[in-house]
Enzyme design. Structure first.
Site, short mmCIF file in Angstrom:
data_model
loop_
_atom_site.label_atom_id
_atom_site.label_comp_id
_atom_site.label_asym_id
_atom_site.label_seq_id
_atom_site.Cartn_x
_atom_site.Cartn_y
_atom_site.Cartn_z
N CYS A 113 0.85 -1.62 -0.18
CA CYS A 113 0.05 -0.10 0.01
C CYS A 113 0.72 1.35 -0.04
O CYS A 113 0.51 2.26 -0.25
CB CYS A 113 -1.07 0.06 1.20
SG CYS A 113 -2.02 -1.43 1.16
N HIS A 246 -3.26 7.43 1.88
CA HIS A 246 -3.78 6.16 1.39
C HIS A 246 -4.93 5.67 1.85
O HIS A 246 -5.13 5.78 3.10
CB HIS A 246 -2.55 4.97 2.02
CG HIS A 246 -3.22 3.56 1.84
ND1 HIS A 246 -3.60 2.95 0.63
CD2 HIS A 246 -3.29 2.50 2.78
CE1 HIS A 246 -4.17 1.81 0.90
NE2 HIS A 246 -3.80 1.51 1.98
N ASN A 276 -10.01 -0.01 -0.27
CA ASN A 276 -8.71 -0.06 -0.21
C ASN A 276 -8.00 -0.82 -1.40
O ASN A 276 -8.08 -1.93 -1.56
CB ASN A 276 -7.93 -0.80 1.04
CG ASN A 276 -6.60 -0.69 1.17
OD1 ASN A 276 -5.75 -0.47 0.27
ND2 ASN A 276 -5.95 -1.17 2.28
#
Length: 319
Positions: A113, A246, A276
């Site tokens: 990520c 993020h 996500n």
């Protein structure tokens, strides 16, 4: 030594949308349970025939068009992904072929990520050192392929997508400062432990996460690195126009914003609609805010994220 700045942005989301209500038909969960714990209401899922490079291509084409350049001007391609098309070659090489850019240096970055901030920092270093003039930096993921769809703790969190920027030479500072960090002692808290050995997949091929431990570490580390990045760049918190984090968990995002003294209307949040998307989440969110006019030229923007490893980082820039 010159500088680099973002010339254009682009993104792509698969057309298929999976809502919380649809997930609740599959696993023991509910829209209320998911939203209250994560802030996520839906996510996009790639078609079965699509690969990560296909999503990356669409985002890359949009970024090149946004930058107003000829694709032949690109001399560096970096793809941040944890879901590559295959073990090797790199997804960047596959994207290079699909773009019709033979000979252009191309490689992948794997920091999960945090991959996009790692890739953008790398591209900035290439340009500042004279090793590249215009870099295509892509974050692309098909996270749905590494999820256990019977595990409600993880399958509700992730989605698929791609985002990209074109980073180019500049006489004025665009990327103001970048700061990266990692700590492999925590690798067991967030991973996909499978590997190929003896012609077979060895180990569990699904994403594993210790949610509470990841949350605790993320809140602390992201606040610290965001503050340190501003301090090292000599930029006051009050001068920060936008935070593009993020998109992992709404509570983590809110915690970082609070630490920076930013109201949530100065934070780009795409989590409810996209979930996500790992390395794709930051460039996806950036492109959304650029296209809808929130982020404008001359504004000060911070990108930040954390992923398995742990690996985390922040990039401060003038858009």
């Amino acid at each position: 030594m010159g500088y680099s700045r973002i010339l254009g942005t682009g993104s792509f989301l698969p057309s298929q949308v999976l809502t919380n209500a649809q997930l609740a038909e599959r696993v023991e969960t509910s829209d209320e349970w998911i939203v209250s714990r994560t802030g996520i209401r839906a996510r996009h899922i790639a078609d079965e025939g699509h690969k990560t490079s296909d999503l990356a291509l669409r985002a890359a084409q949009a970024a090149i068009a946004s930058a107003g350049i000829d694709k032949g001007e690109i001399d560096l391609i970096i793809v941040a992904t944890t879901t590559p098309d295959m073990v090797f070659p790199s997804t960047a090489c596959i994207l290079q072929e699909k773009l019709g850019l033979p000979g252009v240096q191309a490689f992948d970055v794997q920091a999960v990520c945090a991959g996009f901030v790692y890739a953008l920092t790398t591209a900035n270093a290439y340009i500042k050192s004279g090793l590249a003039k215009k870099a295509l930096v892509v974050g692309a993921e098909i996270m749905s392929r590494v999820l256990d769809w019977d595990d409600r703790r993880t399958c509700v969190l992730f989605g698929d997508g791609a985002g990209a920027v074109v980073l180019g030479e500049s006489d004025e500072p665009g990327i103001l400062h970048a700061k990266l960090a990692a700590d492999g002692r925590y690798q067991g808290l967030l991973n996909t432990p499978a590997q190929i050995s003896g012609g077979k997949i060895q180990g569990i091929p699904y994403l594993h996460m210790d949610g509470p431990a990841v949350f605790k570490f993320a809140v602390k580390s992201l606040s610290e690195i965001a503050t340190a990045t501003l301090a090292e760049a000599g930029v006051e918190q009050a001068s920060l126009d936008w935070l593009v984090p993020h998109q992992a968990n709404l509570r983590i995002i809110e915690s970082t914003a609070k630490h920076l003294g930013l109201p949530m209307d100065k934070v780009v949040v795409t989590l409810p609609e996209q979930g996500n998307t790992s390395a794709a989440s930051i460039p996806l969110a950036l492109d959304v805010a650029v296209r809808d006019g929130r982020i404008r030229r001359g504004q000060t923007v911070m990108l930040e994220g954390i992923g398995g490893g742990f690996a985390w980082g922040a990039v401060l820039l003038t858009f």
